[in-house]
Design a protein around this motif. Structure first.
Motif: not given
Length: 154
Positions: A49-58, A118-121, A126-134
């Motif tokens: 369940e923890t295997d995912c890529i998280e995009f956090r839009f602060v 290139p997940l930073c793109d 209009g917001c870029s996320p912080q990317v966290t891989c779990r």
């Protein structure tokens, strides 16, 4: 570039995620194909369940967004940076509170493709996320970061 990758902040999930991948040291996994094989073997054993890529839009508030439109725009953004249509069709996105956190899950082949982009793109509203891989995908992001570092050195 900044330390920590192009996204400003690149995180691993639990301690040790980056170093070990199902008992295989990341240093032993040289190519995307090798990584895909290791992940496929783990997937066959049952994904976590923890295997995912998280995009956090602060900069966004969970209550203020249209969730359906947000997921649609995230998928479009992933497509615009090179994710194939078949892989897009297999992804599942779960939105959570905490600003806006989009958890992206899917089959190993699709997630391997996501991790190679290139997940930073990525940009949504209009917001870029912080990317966290779990979980096992933390190793994938670390591998991609190492490959980028090698490219920059040569």
């Amino acid at each position: 570039g900044e330390e920590g990758g192009c996204c400003g902040e690149v995180h691993a999930g639990a301690t040790g995620d980056l170093l070990l991948l199902g008992g295989t040291a990341v240093a032993d996994v040289c190519t995307a194909d090798d990584l895909a094989e290791v992940l496929a073997a783990e997937d066959a054993a049952g994904g976590s369940e923890t295997d995912c890529i998280e995009f956090r839009f602060v900069d966004l508030r969970f209550q203020d967004i249209d969730h359906v439109a947000f997921k649609h725009e995230l998928l479009e953004s992933l497509g615009s940076i090179g994710l194939s249509r078949p892989a897009l069709a297999e992804l599942q996105i779960t939105l959570k509170e905490g600003s806006v956190i989009a958890e992206v899950r899917g089959p190993v082949a699709a997630m391997t493709q996501v991790g190679s982009l290139p997940l930073c793109d990525v940009s949504v509203l209009g917001c870029s996320p912080q990317v966290t891989c779990r979980g096992k995908f933390a190793a994938m992001l670390e591998l991609a970061a190492m490959a980028v570092a090698e490219d920059e050195e040569s």
